[in-house]
Design an enzyme around this catalytic site. Structure first.
Site, PDB file in Angstrom:
ATOM      1  N   GLU A 240       0.827  -1.222   0.000  1.00 17.52           N
ATOM      2  CA  GLU A 240       0.000   0.000   0.000  1.00 17.52           C
ATOM      3  C   GLU A 240       0.854   1.261   0.000  1.00 17.52           C
ATOM      4  OE1 GLU A 240      -2.978   0.414   3.051  1.00 17.52           O
ATOM      5  OE2 GLU A 240      -4.423  -0.765   1.933  1.00 17.52           O
ATOM      6  N   HIS A 261       9.535 -26.527  -0.416  1.00 13.08           N
ATOM      7  CA  HIS A 261       8.912 -27.656  -1.105  1.00 13.08           C
ATOM      8  C   HIS A 261       7.685 -27.220  -1.892  1.00 13.08           C
ATOM      9  CE1 HIS A 261      11.523 -30.468   1.051  1.00 13.08           C
ATOM     10  NE2 HIS A 261      11.411 -29.600   2.040  1.00 13.08           N
ATOM     11  N   LYS A 371     -13.819   0.453  -3.113  1.00 13.65           N
ATOM     12  CA  LYS A 371     -14.696   0.779  -1.978  1.00 13.65           C
ATOM     13  C   LYS A 371     -15.948   1.510  -2.466  1.00 13.65           C
ATOM     14  CE  LYS A 371     -11.223   1.417   1.651  1.00 13.65           C
ATOM     15  NZ  LYS A 371     -10.606   2.375   2.553  1.00 13.65           N
TER      16      LYS A 371
HETATM   17  O1  LIG Z   1      -8.485   1.572   9.816  1.00 12.40           O
HETATM   18  P1  LIG Z   1      -9.480   1.692   8.719  1.00 12.40           P
HETATM   19  O2  LIG Z   1      -9.788   3.108   8.380  1.00 12.40           O
HETATM   20  O3  LIG Z   1     -10.725   0.922   9.042  1.00 12.40           O
HETATM   21  O4  LIG Z   1      -8.859   1.076   7.416  1.00 12.40           O
HETATM   22  C1  LIG Z   1      -8.468  -0.249   7.317  1.00 12.40           C
HETATM   23  C2  LIG Z   1      -7.534  -0.427   6.158  1.00 12.40           C
HETATM   24  O5  LIG Z   1      -8.196  -0.062   4.965  1.00 12.40           O
HETATM   25  C3  LIG Z   1      -7.310   0.668   4.130  1.00 12.40           C
HETATM   26  O6  LIG Z   1      -7.705   1.985   4.164  1.00 12.40           O
HETATM   27  C4  LIG Z   1      -7.329   0.167   2.719  1.00 12.40           C
HETATM   28  O7  LIG Z   1      -8.596  -0.105   2.302  1.00 12.40           O
HETATM   29  C5  LIG Z   1      -5.950   0.487   4.762  1.00 12.40           C
HETATM   30  O8  LIG Z   1      -5.063   1.469   4.424  1.00 12.40           O
HETATM   31  C6  LIG Z   1      -6.307   0.440   6.202  1.00 12.40           C
HETATM   32  O9  LIG Z   1      -5.279  -0.067   7.002  1.00 12.40           O
END
Ligand SMILES: O=P(O)(O)OC[C@H]1O[C@](O)(CO)[C@@H](O)[C@@H]1O
Length: 381
Positions: A240, A261, A371
């Site tokens: 990330e 393996h 998202k």
């Molecule tokens: O802590 P949050 O805001 O719930 O996010 C969880 C994870 O989702 C992300 O934003 C990626 O979707 C990560 O960077 C982060 O660690």
């Protein structure tokens, strides 16, 4: 910092020389309220700790507990990251009086985390819930205030995957009785030592950037079970932080000797696009073979840890011979200080590589589109 040893077979260039460590995660090390976290953790009357969070809100805690584990514990750890109903079911069947839920979301808006929180709330009468979220207003903060949950603040400028030194991981560590003070102190020492010229974080960054033309894959070859989840924590940090603007290096976690393996054939004779970093630590338990069994007589007197060590060294030698770049990070102790030093070092390495590649190692814009589509589908379904 004498608890982390680093060596490599590669003659790499020193392209990065800047040893400053002025990042939010390092500055926050001095601000953590250790007493508040320890006192809260000590007062928890439960034997089950459930971390409800995903990505940076879960991986450091899971990795730390897996690395530090001391064998049979009276307390149990569960993690609800993957939103799998089966895992949730296991947790919902725990005795609620013996269970604390640490719900963690930096943004306070993550669907996986909130959905599971809502189900927990609906299934359990007065669940014991404590929250870690951004110190700004988030949905989760407002929801927690309304429901009277205890809240720990995650500093706004410390991103999820850099939050190993906030309540996100400190609360579970303190609950299981680990010494979070020495964990944080060791991280502070890494910051000071790096500024003062200590090598490992900058050396590893230099190894990565100077072999990047060829190595687009970073294999973290964990040689003890307790390091496998540490490699998992590293995968998020690396992927990330550095995977953007058309650059990045794919992090792979591999378990030695198991994956000798399974994956080694590819590493040895397949496409030569990998930097292979062995990650190892001591064994604090061992078993020696006392009897001789024809034709394996040579195993007599050897211990399991010794066999594993020889397998690692031989695997590395074989890779070196076919010019696959390798390195080894060795953690000399299984304790809080070594872990704190390791986490902090890798965060510095990541930030330095990001700066060198001229990308922001602290954001993750590329995860937003998926998202957005998820939210749209859920809203219209
Ligand atoms: O802590 P949050 O805001 O719930 O996010 C969880 C994870 O989702 C992300 O934003 C990626 O979707 C990560 O960077 C982060 O660690």
């Amino acid at each position: 910092m004498d608890t982390i040893k680093f060596d490599t077979s590669v003659n790499y260039e020193r392209l990065i020389s800047d040893k400053s460590v002025n990042y939010a995660f390092s500055q926050n090390l001095c601000k953590v309220n250790i007493n508040k976290i320890v006192n809260y953790a000590k007062a928890i009357k439960a034997k089950n700790f459930v971390q409800v969070g995903i990505g940076g809100s879960a991986l450091a805690a899971s990795a730390a507990l897996s690395f530090l584990q001391k064998g049979a514990q009276e307390k149990n750890y569960f993690c609800l990251d993957n939103i799998d109903p089966q895992r949730l079911d296991t947790v919902l069947k725990l005795d609620p009086k013996q269970t604390v839920f640490h719900v963690v979301s930096k943004s306070g808006t993550t669907i996986e985390t909130l959905s599971q929180l809502f189900v927990i709330k609906q299934h359990i009468k007065n669940p014991n819930i404590v929250i870690s979220t951004d110190d700004r207003d988030t949905f989760l903060r407002a929801f927690s205030v309304k429901n009277d949950y205890e809240i720990f603040d995650i500093p706004t400028d410390v991103g999820g995957r850099y939050s190993a030194f906030t309540s996100v991981a400190l609360l579970p560590l303190a609950f299981f009785g680990y010494d979070i003070e020495s964990y944080i102190e060791a991280a502070k020492q890494v910051v000071r030592d790096t500024r003062g010229g200590w090598g490992f974080p900058i050396d590893l960054a230099n190894l990565v950037v100077s072999t990047y033309d060829r190595c687009k894959v970073f294999v973290m070859f964990a040689y003890k079970d307790r390091l496998y989840e540490v490699a998992d924590w590293f995968r998020q940090l690396w992927a990330e932080s550095l995977g953007k603007n058309g650059v990045g290096q794919t992090p792979i976690k591999t378990l030695g000797t198991t994956d000798q393996h399974s994956q080694l054939q590819l590493y040895q004779e397949g496409i030569k696009d990998k930097l292979i970093v062995f990650l190892d630590t001591i064994s604090n338990v061992d078993f020696t073979i006392a009897e001789s069994f024809e034709p394996f007589n040579y195993l007599k007197g050897k211990s399991i840890a010794k066999i594993m060590e020889i397998e690692k060294q031989s695997t590395r030698k074989a890779l070196d011979e076919v010019q696959v770049p390798t390195a080894e990070i060795f953690l000399e102790n299984i304790n809080e200080a070594t872990l704190g030093a390791f986490f902090c070092s890798l965060m510095i390495t990541t930030a330095k590589v990001g700066e060198f590649w001229k990308i922001n190692p602290f954001d993750q814009p590329g995860v937003e589109l998926g998202k957005k589509y998820t939210k749209e589908r859920l809203q219209n379904d």
